[in-house]
Design a protein around this motif. Structure first.
Motif, PDB file in Angstrom:
ATOM      1  N   PHE A  39       0.879  -1.171   0.000  1.00  0.00           N
ATOM      2  CA  PHE A  39       0.000   0.000   0.000  1.00  0.00           C
ATOM      3  C   PHE A  39       0.915   1.218   0.000  1.00  0.00           C
ATOM      4  O   PHE A  39       1.861   1.292   0.771  1.00  0.00           O
ATOM      5  CB  PHE A  39      -0.854  -0.020   1.263  1.00  0.00           C
ATOM      6  CG  PHE A  39      -1.998   0.954   1.241  1.00  0.00           C
ATOM      7  CD1 PHE A  39      -3.295   0.510   1.002  1.00  0.00           C
ATOM      8  CD2 PHE A  39      -1.796   2.309   1.475  1.00  0.00           C
ATOM      9  CE1 PHE A  39      -4.363   1.397   0.994  1.00  0.00           C
ATOM     10  CE2 PHE A  39      -2.854   3.202   1.466  1.00  0.00           C
ATOM     11  CZ  PHE A  39      -4.145   2.741   1.228  1.00  0.00           C
ATOM     12  N   PHE A  84     -11.378   3.853  -5.872  1.00  0.00           N
ATOM     13  CA  PHE A  84     -12.796   3.786  -5.480  1.00  0.00           C
ATOM     14  C   PHE A  84     -13.561   4.952  -6.101  1.00  0.00           C
ATOM     15  O   PHE A  84     -13.011   6.048  -6.258  1.00  0.00           O
ATOM     16  CB  PHE A  84     -12.925   3.850  -3.952  1.00  0.00           C
ATOM     17  CG  PHE A  84     -12.223   2.715  -3.285  1.00  0.00           C
ATOM     18  CD1 PHE A  84     -12.827   1.480  -3.185  1.00  0.00           C
ATOM     19  CD2 PHE A  84     -10.933   2.869  -2.798  1.00  0.00           C
ATOM     20  CE1 PHE A  84     -12.162   0.405  -2.608  1.00  0.00           C
ATOM     21  CE2 PHE A  84     -10.257   1.814  -2.219  1.00  0.00           C
ATOM     22  CZ  PHE A  84     -10.871   0.576  -2.122  1.00  0.00           C
ATOM     23  N   TRP A  89     -11.738  12.734  -0.038  1.00  0.00           N
ATOM     24  CA  TRP A  89     -12.021  13.407   1.230  1.00  0.00           C
ATOM     25  C   TRP A  89     -11.234  14.717   1.229  1.00  0.00           C
ATOM     26  O   TRP A  89     -10.049  14.736   0.870  1.00  0.00           O
ATOM     27  CB  TRP A  89     -11.563  12.546   2.427  1.00  0.00           C
ATOM     28  CG  TRP A  89     -12.218  11.198   2.452  1.00  0.00           C
ATOM     29  CD1 TRP A  89     -13.369  10.852   3.079  1.00  0.00           C
ATOM     30  CD2 TRP A  89     -11.736  10.003   1.803  1.00  0.00           C
ATOM     31  NE1 TRP A  89     -13.654   9.521   2.874  1.00  0.00           N
ATOM     32  CE2 TRP A  89     -12.671   8.980   2.080  1.00  0.00           C
ATOM     33  CE3 TRP A  89     -10.641   9.696   1.000  1.00  0.00           C
ATOM     34  CZ2 TRP A  89     -12.526   7.678   1.603  1.00  0.00           C
ATOM     35  CZ3 TRP A  89     -10.492   8.395   0.518  1.00  0.00           C
ATOM     36  CH2 TRP A  89     -11.422   7.412   0.820  1.00  0.00           C
ATOM     37  N   ASN A 112     -13.901   9.178   6.950  1.00  0.00           N
ATOM     38  CA  ASN A 112     -12.925   8.088   6.842  1.00  0.00           C
ATOM     39  C   ASN A 112     -12.093   8.162   8.113  1.00  0.00           C
ATOM     40  O   ASN A 112     -11.091   8.870   8.189  1.00  0.00           O
ATOM     41  CB  ASN A 112     -12.032   8.222   5.602  1.00  0.00           C
ATOM     42  CG  ASN A 112     -11.179   6.970   5.413  1.00  0.00           C
ATOM     43  OD1 ASN A 112     -10.808   6.320   6.382  1.00  0.00           O
ATOM     44  ND2 ASN A 112     -10.886   6.628   4.164  1.00  0.00           N
ATOM     45  N   PRO A 113     -12.546   7.447   9.160  1.00  0.00           N
ATOM     46  CA  PRO A 113     -11.905   7.601  10.468  1.00  0.00           C
ATOM     47  C   PRO A 113     -10.422   7.270  10.464  1.00  0.00           C
ATOM     48  O   PRO A 113      -9.654   7.846  11.237  1.00  0.00           O
ATOM     49  CB  PRO A 113     -12.674   6.632  11.377  1.00  0.00           C
ATOM     50  CG  PRO A 113     -13.529   5.812  10.485  1.00  0.00           C
ATOM     51  CD  PRO A 113     -13.668   6.512   9.172  1.00  0.00           C
ATOM     52  N   MET A 195     -16.186   2.535  -1.727  1.00  0.00           N
ATOM     53  CA  MET A 195     -15.341   1.751  -0.821  1.00  0.00           C
ATOM     54  C   MET A 195     -16.144   0.759   0.028  1.00  0.00           C
ATOM     55  O   MET A 195     -15.733  -0.385   0.214  1.00  0.00           O
ATOM     56  CB  MET A 195     -14.563   2.711   0.075  1.00  0.00           C
ATOM     57  CG  MET A 195     -13.545   2.018   0.936  1.00  0.00           C
ATOM     58  SD  MET A 195     -12.522   3.164   1.834  1.00  0.00           S
ATOM     59  CE  MET A 195     -11.469   3.709   0.549  1.00  0.00           C
ATOM     60  N   GLY A 204      -5.228  -6.426   5.845  1.00  0.00           N
ATOM     61  CA  GLY A 204      -5.049  -5.334   6.819  1.00  0.00           C
ATOM     62  C   GLY A 204      -5.047  -3.960   6.172  1.00  0.00           C
ATOM     63  O   GLY A 204      -4.127  -3.159   6.392  1.00  0.00           O
TER      64      GLY A 204
HETATM   65  N1  LIG Z   1      -7.456   2.624  -0.196  1.00  0.00           N
HETATM   66  C1  LIG Z   1      -7.971   3.214   0.895  1.00  0.00           C
HETATM   67  N2  LIG Z   1      -8.102   4.552   0.946  1.00  0.00           N
HETATM   68  C2  LIG Z   1      -8.613   5.166   2.029  1.00  0.00           C
HETATM   69  N3  LIG Z   1      -9.043   4.514   3.121  1.00  0.00           N
HETATM   70  C3  LIG Z   1      -8.937   3.172   3.140  1.00  0.00           C
HETATM   71  C4  LIG Z   1      -8.390   2.459   2.034  1.00  0.00           C
HETATM   72  N4  LIG Z   1      -8.417   1.147   2.339  1.00  0.00           N
HETATM   73  C5  LIG Z   1      -8.932   1.039   3.592  1.00  0.00           C
HETATM   74  N5  LIG Z   1      -9.249   2.253   4.078  1.00  0.00           N
HETATM   75  C6  LIG Z   1      -9.824   2.559   5.401  1.00  0.00           C
HETATM   76  O1  LIG Z   1      -9.807   1.386   6.186  1.00  0.00           O
HETATM   77  C7  LIG Z   1     -11.159   0.978   6.497  1.00  0.00           C
HETATM   78  C8  LIG Z   1     -11.237  -0.534   6.497  1.00  0.00           C
HETATM   79  O2  LIG Z   1     -10.859  -0.962   7.760  1.00  0.00           O
HETATM   80  P1  LIG Z   1     -11.296  -2.387   8.339  1.00  0.00           P
HETATM   81  O3  LIG Z   1     -12.753  -2.588   8.095  1.00  0.00           O
HETATM   82  O4  LIG Z   1     -10.764  -2.476   9.721  1.00  0.00           O
HETATM   83  O5  LIG Z   1     -10.560  -3.377   7.340  1.00  0.00           O
HETATM   84  P2  LIG Z   1      -9.169  -4.100   7.441  1.00  0.00           P
HETATM   85  O6  LIG Z   1      -9.443  -5.349   8.232  1.00  0.00           O
HETATM   86  O7  LIG Z   1      -8.802  -4.401   6.003  1.00  0.00           O
HETATM   87  O8  LIG Z   1      -8.222  -3.180   8.097  1.00  0.00           O
HETATM   88  C9  LIG Z   1     -12.003   1.625   5.410  1.00  0.00           C
HETATM   89  O9  LIG Z   1     -13.339   1.798   5.823  1.00  0.00           O
HETATM   90  C10 LIG Z   1     -11.283   2.962   5.252  1.00  0.00           C
HETATM   91  O10 LIG Z   1     -11.607   3.816   6.337  1.00  0.00           O
END
Ligand SMILES: Nc1ncnc2c1ncn2[C@@H]1O[C@H](COP(=O)(O)OP(=O)(O)O)[C@@H](O)[C@H]1O
Ligand SMILES: C[C@@](O)(CCOP(=O)(O)OP(=O)(O)O)CC(=O)O
Length: 532
Positions: A39, A84, A89, A112-113, A195, A204
């Motif tokens: 990433f 996406f 944001w 997007n926390p 998304m 992760g």
């Molecule tokens: N490419 C991305 N760009 C911006 N935010 C992302 C991206 N990928 C993941 N996220 C953030 O991470 C969150 C996913 O977290 P979570 O559900 O805990 O999944 P994971 O288990 O893959 O970490 C998304 O809702 C978003 O807030």
């Protein structure tokens, strides 16, 4: 002030192949591999853009206020995740020095926390350290295009395809066309969906997003690479605060340090900091939370043997890790003695499995350049590693041959899976659901060279992994997955040949593929200054 140079940071995704649940307790280790899927986050100076409309706010109004309460606007941050359809944001970041506080206003009300927490923690750390005036200067305020007094940056996030389920891209294709279609996909391909509609594959995504963003933004403000342990501490804090739960943190650790035997940090010295952002405005709390002494985790680098390949497959059901963790921990709390015994047995098998991996790696290193070694690996890969009976005890063989070590790995993984079956049965949580058991047993019986197969992380219906000896065995496993009656989507990953947080390029151009290969661990390169 010279022009600010763009920065990018990249980190690997993770797969926990042993130690799920037990690793939540600092007494036990987890074995986490970093995968080749990465990433990347790029931070660059930007022109000031108007906020993009969102469905809930089709015409966001401008100008937003310059102050909110006692805080001043510091910078505008345009975040883009171009894979996406809704990956946009636009934040105005407000802050004050006394006490150091930061908050973010998303101009169209989107959320997007994880992005917000990563930006907030880096800005907060800089406020604590340098104060407001210096922070504004570091963001280039007053330096902006056409003398604008508000500076802006653009943050661009891109993930390798393996992070997200590609099920929609192959929907409707005949089975034999699935693997070639996935293979031919453009790297970091657009998903064409919002998304929230794209299932993740368990590598992760939030941890890699937060870690790479923290590293890139911290380096942007320094105009030099950020120190890896400091990135780890800030990313871990931000991830915990955004997630609202205290996971073991193996995912952030793998992003920073690569494959490792991971023992988590103890939450107690960090309890105040993890209670919420307000506490972190107190200098004493912030200083404690970012002091190395508060972070008691151990990430011992794990050297993966090159002859061993990782195969990961998305079984396209999805699993709710939080729900499963809650169920397992509730059972553990209600049955402390049984759980203690089970945890110790699991730990013994997990450690034996890790020791076999290390033994294979050192065997391989000792035989480097020996023309017989690849032949020994091929011969060992021709065997089927299916345990015929329940293993009596964890096994680390004295005999240093590939066959013996591979067989021991199979025994130890069989032990882990049997204990997981017990855990599932006792806790009522389907840590290895019957569909996965059937698939794993089938693979283990039929694929030569498959030395271990299991469900990664918290298990459930997310994914399966396999470790195979050599490329021919990998192909055989691929073929077996493609022929399996249920849809199983192979993820295009192997183990990470590099480790952890990749280089943070300062002043790098836009081409995402232009990163050089770090030799291992944190490797950061500063590029020559490029005029924008
Ligand atoms: N490419 C991305 N760009 C911006 N935010 C992302 C991206 N990928 C993941 N996220 C953030 O991470 C969150 C996913 O977290 P979570 O559900 O805990 O999944 P994971 O288990 O893959 O970490 C998304 O809702 C978003 O807030
Ligand atoms: C149960 C765990 O020990 C392992 C969970 O591993 P996963 O890889 O399943 O995690 P997610 O990516 O968050 O779904 C919880 C933990 O260690 O945090």
């Amino acid at each position: 002030m010279p022009p600010l140079r763009p920065v990018r940071a990249s980190v690997p995704g993770k797969v926990l192949i042993a130690g799920g649940y037990v690793v939540l307790d600092p007494a036990y280790e987890g074995l986490v591999l970093a995968v080749s899927a990465r990433f990347q986050t790029r931070v660059a100076p930007s022109i000031l853009l108007s906020p993009s409309p969102s469905p809930s706010n089709p015409s966001p109004s401008l100008p937003p206020p310059v102050t909110v309460g006692s805080t001043e606007r510091i910078v505008r941050v345009h975040v883009r995740s171009p894979q996406f359809t809704d990956g946009t944001w636009d934040y105005d970041v407000y802050g004050a020095s006394e006490p150091p506080v930061v908050h973010l206003v998303e101009l169209a009300g989107r959320e997007n926390p994880f992005v917000a927490a990563a930006i907030r923690i880096v800005v907060l750390a800089n406020l604590h350290r340098h104060g407001l005036a210096e922070l504004k200067r570091r963001f280039g305020q007053g330096n902006g295009p056409r003398g604008s007094s508000l500076s802006a940056i653009q943050i661009t996030c891109t993930a390798d395809n393996a992070f997200y389920s590609q099920a929609s891209a192959v929907e409707g294709l005949p089975r034999e066309a699935v693997a070639p279609a996935l293979r031919d996909m453009a790297p970091q391909a657009p998903l064409g969906l919002p998304m929230a509609e794209v299932p993740k594959t368990g590598l992760g995504s939030s941890a890699v997003l937060v870690t790479s963003l923290v590293a890139a933004l911290a380096a942007y403000l320094l105009q030099a690479p950020a120190e890896r342990d400091a990135v780890h501490r800030l990313a871990q804090l931000a991830h915990c605060l955004a997630q609202g739960k205290i996971g073991s943190g193996f995912d952030v650790a793998a992003a920073c340090y690569g494959a490792c035997l991971y023992r988590r940090w103890s939450p107690s010295p960090l309890a105040d900091a993890l209670a919420g952002w307000d506490a972190l405005t107190a200098p004493s709390c912030f200083a404690q939370a970012t002091h190395p002494a508060a972070w008691t985790h151990v990430a011992t680098p794990l050297c993966m043997p090159r002859c061993l390949h990782l195969v990961l497959a998305d079984v396209v059901h999805g699993a709710d890790t939080r729900h499963m963790v809650r169920g397992v921990l509730a059972w553990r709390a209600a049955h402390p003695q049984d759980a203690a015994q089970l945890w110790q047995q699991l730990d013994a098998y997990n450690r034996a499995f890790g020791a076999c991996l290390a033994r294979l790696a050192s065997l391989e290193a000792a035989r480097a350049g020996d023309p017989q070694w690849p032949k020994d690996v091929d011969a060992a890969a021709a065997s089927r590693y299916a345990p015929s009976a329940a293993p009596a005890a964890p096994l680390v063989p004295a005999d240093p041959s590939v066959n013996a070590v591979a067989a021991a790995m199979t025994v130890n993984m069989a032990g882990i899976r049997l204990l997981w079956a017990e855990l599932g049965q006792r806790s009522g949580v389907a840590v290895e659901p019957p569909a996965q058991t059937a698939l794993l047993d089938h693979l283990q019986r039929t694929v030569p060279g498959l030395v271990a197969a299991g469900v990664p992380g918290a298990g459930g219906g997310d994914a399966i992994f396999g470790l195979v000896l050599g490329e021919a065995a990998r192909d055989a496993l691929d073929a077996a997955l493609a022929a399996y009656p249920q849809l199983v989507i192979r993820l295009p990953v192997d183990v990470d040949a590099r480790a952890g947080l990749g280089e943070t390029d300062v002043g790098a151009g836009t081409a995402p593929a232009a990163m050089s290969e770090p030799a291992g661990g944190l490797c950061q390169t500063i590029e020559p200054l490029q005029e924008l």
